[in-house]
Design a protein around this motif. Structure first.
Motif, PDB file in Angstrom:
ATOM      1  N   ASP A 126      47.146  34.113 -38.242  1.00  0.00           N
ATOM      2  CA  ASP A 126      45.840  34.540 -38.735  1.00  0.00           C
ATOM      3  C   ASP A 126      44.949  34.871 -37.538  1.00  0.00           C
ATOM      4  O   ASP A 126      45.073  34.263 -36.468  1.00  0.00           O
ATOM      5  CB  ASP A 126      45.185  33.433 -39.569  1.00  0.00           C
ATOM      6  CG  ASP A 126      43.835  33.847 -40.112  1.00  0.00           C
ATOM      7  OD1 ASP A 126      43.794  34.687 -41.039  1.00  0.00           O
ATOM      8  OD2 ASP A 126      42.804  33.360 -39.602  1.00  0.00           O
TER       9      ASP A 126
ATOM     10  N   ASP B  96      40.479  30.437 -49.766  1.00  0.00           N
ATOM     11  CA  ASP B  96      39.769  29.160 -49.926  1.00  0.00           C
ATOM     12  C   ASP B  96      39.702  28.733 -51.399  1.00  0.00           C
ATOM     13  O   ASP B  96      39.693  27.537 -51.706  1.00  0.00           O
ATOM     14  CB  ASP B  96      38.370  29.227 -49.303  1.00  0.00           C
ATOM     15  CG  ASP B  96      37.523  30.367 -49.825  1.00  0.00           C
ATOM     16  OD1 ASP B  96      38.054  31.231 -50.551  1.00  0.00           O
ATOM     17  OD2 ASP B  96      36.322  30.411 -49.503  1.00  0.00           O
TER      18      ASP B  96
ATOM     19  N   HIS C   7      42.330  22.354 -46.325  1.00  0.00           N
ATOM     20  CA  HIS C   7      42.096  23.670 -45.732  1.00  0.00           C
ATOM     21  C   HIS C   7      40.831  23.673 -44.879  1.00  0.00           C
ATOM     22  O   HIS C   7      39.728  23.496 -45.397  1.00  0.00           O
ATOM     23  CB  HIS C   7      41.977  24.711 -46.852  1.00  0.00           C
ATOM     24  CG  HIS C   7      41.801  26.113 -46.373  1.00  0.00           C
ATOM     25  ND1 HIS C   7      41.343  27.133 -47.180  1.00  0.00           N
ATOM     26  CD2 HIS C   7      42.028  26.692 -45.153  1.00  0.00           C
ATOM     27  CE1 HIS C   7      41.282  28.254 -46.510  1.00  0.00           C
ATOM     28  NE2 HIS C   7      41.686  28.015 -45.277  1.00  0.00           N
TER      29      HIS C   7
ATOM     30  N   ALA D 136      38.832  26.114 -43.684  1.00  0.00           N
ATOM     31  CA  ALA D 136      38.704  27.554 -43.951  1.00  0.00           C
ATOM     32  C   ALA D 136      38.028  28.302 -42.809  1.00  0.00           C
ATOM     33  O   ALA D 136      37.128  27.787 -42.144  1.00  0.00           O
ATOM     34  CB  ALA D 136      37.938  27.772 -45.246  1.00  0.00           C
TER      35      ALA D 136
ATOM     36  N   ASP E 174      43.586  28.459 -41.528  1.00  0.00           N
ATOM     37  CA  ASP E 174      44.052  29.454 -42.503  1.00  0.00           C
ATOM     38  C   ASP E 174      45.569  29.616 -42.451  1.00  0.00           C
ATOM     39  O   ASP E 174      46.209  29.846 -43.482  1.00  0.00           O
ATOM     40  CB  ASP E 174      43.378  30.806 -42.239  1.00  0.00           C
ATOM     41  CG  ASP E 174      41.909  30.817 -42.664  1.00  0.00           C
ATOM     42  OD1 ASP E 174      41.474  29.854 -43.325  1.00  0.00           O
ATOM     43  OD2 ASP E 174      41.202  31.781 -42.316  1.00  0.00           O
TER      44      ASP E 174
END
Length: 473
Positions: A7, A158, A168, A170, A176
């Motif tokens: 990511d 999310d 998570h 976010a 991510d």
């Protein structure tokens, strides 16, 4: 094959003009056992005005943008070296095909590195967002998704993690990545055929072979929040090498004897008779056993659909007519295109591949000391690479540039950033407008901490404005 989940966090959403500021990546085997991981941040480079909203979302302070030891150029080289080391693999993320992959390609291109590294040397690409949409359609109970006020399903990462009790962090690159990996694990267990389709069709050639082997294929389209699935059969390819398929909702007998003129006119109307599959963008393709999931086609019946597919398959004249129409329409569009000069940054898909000589010079440029880099920058045959190499020097070691070259680049950046026109890139005037809008929204919500964060961004933009105004005065 191994999987690389990755990511990017960026200064904005423009994959040509914004920049990568954080990357997270993990290498896992086909059972999701972690083999290696990488996480790094870099500094803001000259000539980039970050979007204030993007910095608020990914929690990147001005101090983080300016105080990190690693430069943008150093980070991008590290990513390329890492991906080579981890190859061959399937590179996977959440919405990576549309966003992160384009960002990477254009960043590598401007950094004199191989833009298509995730597709070369045995590498492939897959996208969990597309898989999740298809999985929810074909296996409704496989994963929980959100629902918006219009009643449409919400597939934001999310929201998915919240709905499926996944931990998570976010809008942090590694956060991510780990969340995306957890979604992938769910799909691989609860929607195995969709997962296998996503992994199998992560390469153009594999997609093409699948279409040739299966007379009926269930394909998906997603536009403006609406997901649709169609039963189609392969026809031909267009000028971009994308497969064109006949939608079997129609009876081909109604079209095969049409003249070129009438067929061309019908192809412009809805409902479409031809549907395109972008074979390089990880399409999810299911076999004819999944027709029963699509009510309109199930009502027609599989036997009738098979008959229609065979009519298409055995009619070369019809397939040739479709292809000729597509090629003619493309030629007409090309002739109407404006001849406006394209900036080097925008030219990845227009200027062709570098010559072998320029490729060799790129390698030499990266491996040379800074004192030699300027000499090498003038040896490129393609003017774009000369410009990119001198921009890299300007950003990394500006004192080695001759004064006139430095001033030339400095002035280009100043004009771009201070422009009051509606440019493709973010400008200082645009950034002030974005700050004003964000400030109003944050004041209404009472987000005092984020307002302080926003004022730091405002101060930073003001300093940049003063710096670049001096250049043009």
């Amino acid at each position: 094959m191994n999987y690389v989940f990755y990511d990017l966090e960026t200064t904005g959403r423009n994959n040509t003009w914004d920049q990568i500021i954080q990357v997270g990546a993990i290498l896992v085997d086909s059972d999701f056992n972690e083999i290696d991981r990488f996480e790094e941040r870099c500094r803001l480079k000259s000539g980039v005005i970050p979007e204030p909203g993007a910095l608020i979302v990914n929690k990147t302070s001005i101090e983080m943008l300016n105080k990190v030891n690693l430069s943008h150029y150093e980070l991008i080289k590290k990513i390329q070296e890492l991906y080579k080391k981890w190859s061959p693999a399937i590179f996977i993320g959440f919405n990576t095909i549309s966003f992160d992959e384009e960002f990477l390609r254009k960043t590598f291109f401007k950094s004199l590195l191989e833009p298509y590294i995730t597709q070369f040397n045995g590498n492939k690409r897959a996208d969990i967002l597309g898989m999740t949409r298809s999985a929810k359609f074909y296996y409704p109970n496989c994963i929980n998704v959100g629902i918006n006020e219009k009643g449409n399903k919400v597939f934001k990462l999310d929201v998915l993690t919240h709905m499926n009790d996944i931990e998570h962090n976010a809008h942090d690159a590694m956060g991510d990545v780990l969340a995306t990996t957890d979604i992938a694990k769910i799909l691989s267990k609860q929607a195995l055929d969709v997962w296998n389709s996503g992994i199998s069709n992560s390469n153009k050639l594999d997609v093409d072979n699948y279409l040739l082997k299966n007379n009926i294929v269930c394909m998906d389209e997603y536009f403006f929040g609406k997901f649709n699935s169609y039963a189609v059969t392969y026809l031909c390819k267009n000028q971009f090498n994308y497969p064109q398929c006949f939608d079997l909702i129609h009876d081909p007998i109604d079209f095969i004897d049409m003249s070129m003129k009438d067929l061309k006119a019908r192809m412009k109307l809805k409902p479409k008779i031809i549907r395109e599959i972008k074979n390089n963008k990880n399409p999810i393709l299911m076999n004819q056993n999944y027709v029963h999931n699509i009510p309109a086609y199930e009502a027609i019946g599989l036997d009738t659909l098979i008959e229609r597919a065979l009519v298409i398959k055995n009619n070369d004249d019809f397939k040739n007519k479709i292809q000729r129409i597509l090629f003619e329409e493309n030629e007409e569009k090309e002739q109407l295109k404006s001849q406006i000069d394209v900036l080097p940054e925008d030219s990845l898909y227009m200027g062709g591949f570098p010559s072998n000589d320029d490729k060799s010079k790129m390698i030499e440029f990266h491996n040379s000391d800074w004192d030699k880099k300027f000499f090498l920058s003038n040896q490129f045959n393609d003017e774009r690479y000369k410009y990119f190499s001198q921009r890299i020097i300007y950003e990394e070691n500006p004192e080695i540039l001759p004064k006139d070259i430095y001033n030339q680049i400095h002035k280009i950046i100043a004009k771009q950033l201070l422009s009051t026109d509606n440019e493709k890139w973010n400008t200082i005037p645009k950034a002030y407008q974005q700050i004003d809008k964000e400030r109003l929204e944050l004041e209404e919500k009472g987000e005092d901490q984020k307002l302080l964060f926003l004022e730091e961004i405002n101060d930073f933009i003001e300093e940049l404005e003063k710096k670049y105004e001096k250049v043009l005065n």
